[in-house]
Design a protein around this motif. Structure first.
Motif, PDB file in Angstrom:
ATOM      1  N   LYS A 225      15.505  44.090   8.489  1.00  0.00           N
ATOM      2  CA  LYS A 225      16.022  42.949   9.261  1.00  0.00           C
ATOM      3  C   LYS A 225      17.509  42.750   8.997  1.00  0.00           C
ATOM      4  O   LYS A 225      18.292  42.467   9.907  1.00  0.00           O
TER       5      LYS A 225
ATOM      6  N   ILE B 283      10.831  46.241  13.078  1.00  0.00           N
ATOM      7  CA  ILE B 283      10.555  45.394  11.919  1.00  0.00           C
ATOM      8  C   ILE B 283       9.081  44.994  11.919  1.00  0.00           C
ATOM      9  O   ILE B 283       8.397  45.025  10.888  1.00  0.00           O
TER      10      ILE B 283
ATOM     11  N   ARG C 199      13.583  44.246  16.668  1.00  0.00           N
ATOM     12  CA  ARG C 199      12.467  43.426  16.200  1.00  0.00           C
ATOM     13  C   ARG C 199      11.147  44.189  16.243  1.00  0.00           C
ATOM     14  O   ARG C 199      10.281  44.017  15.385  1.00  0.00           O
TER      15      ARG C 199
END
Length: 290
Positions: free
Chosen positions: A260, A269, A266
């Motif tokens: 992150k 992650i 995203r």
């Protein structure tokens, strides 16, 4: 004239070279402070985890000095140990090195019947190879030293001779559905990483770590975990799964944090977090199966 005044106003708003250097210096100082805080928190967490684990591992034993045939065996723990003056088996199925845990009711019943019909052999010299810790349903425990078919109670010095060796009386039933589920989670973790790397171009040609700082942190944390686990094993002659879970949780958290921090997408992650979760679930299921 209006446009010229507007551009002049915008040029005046732009920071000078010295202001830019000051801002960059503040960003670097802030980044170093954040890294220092994260390291301090990690070390503090490991210290607290160590204290809790050491207190957790110290469990009192309620030793039974006489055998009550009316009691039922709840669990049996077996540990290879040729040291005559030390008993190393411990009452927990969570020890992952050198100890076996038996809790299948059919196996326990067969073993208890074998003990009930065992003979008392004449005095002899035995080379004891294993520790057998028997835990009954009422919480009492018996500590036995084993050599093949012969069992010696280390508190009463009672010796019994079984009809079959202990290793043949104690065997493990492995649940096939649990095996499939455990290996299924391992396959799912690989599939998540594979599909993420192929669907996110930003990740396709990247290295193992998100950046140099992440790579260094990976190496340092893995080295610390190895030293920690080795120290616990050599101090206690066994290793509790609590230590493995603690190290795995810290490592997984660090993985997500640095990805992150590196500004990765995203979706990657999230995939990293799901991958760590699948590995943890697979380890738990396969650990209890085996």
């Amino acid at each position: 004239m209006t446009k010229e005044k507007t551009w002049q106003h915008l040029r005046e708003l732009a920071p000078t070279k010295q202001q830019q250097n000051n801002m960059l210096r503040e960003i670097r100082l802030s980044k170093k402070a954040t890294s220092w805080k994260i390291s301090a928190v990690s070390l503090l967490f490991i210290a607290v985890l160590t204290i809790l684990a050491l207190s957790f591992l110290q469990t009192p034993l309620d030793i039974a000095t006489t055998t009550d045939e009316a009691k039922e065996i709840a669990k049996i723990y077996v540990r290879d140990n040729d040291k005559q003056d030390r008993f190393l088996a411990k009452a927990s199925c969570l020890y992952v090195v050198a100890q076996k845990c038996y809790k299948n009711q059919d196996v326990l019943l067969q073993f208890q019947q074998a003990m009930a019909t065992a003979k008392s052999p004449p005095p002899m010299s035995l080379v004891l190879k294993q520790d057998v810790l028997i835990v009954y349903t009422d919480g009492t425990q018996e500590q036995w030293k084993v050599a093949g078919r012969y069992m010696t109670n280390i508190h009463t010095q009672q010796v019994i001779q079984l009809e079959q060796p202990v290793s043949s009386l104690l065997f493990v039933f492995r649940d096939q559905m649990q095996l499939l589920l455990g290996y299924g989670f391992l396959f799912l973790s690989h599939f998540i990483l594979w599909i993420t790397k192929h669907k996110v171009p930003h990740i396709k040609r990247r290295a193992f770590a998100a950046n140099v700082e992440h790579m260094i942190a990976n190496g340092v944390m893995l080295l610390l975990f190895a030293i920690l686990l080795a120290t616990v094993y050599f101090l206690t002659a066994t290793l509790h799964a609590f230590w493995i879970y603690g190290a795995f949780i810290i490592y997984s958290t660090m993985q997500v944090y640095y990805r992150k921090k590196a500004g990765e997408p995203r979706i990657y992650i999230l995939a990293c977090a799901l991958n760590q979760l699948c590995i943890g679930l697979a380890f738990t299921i396969l650990f209890f199966v085996y």
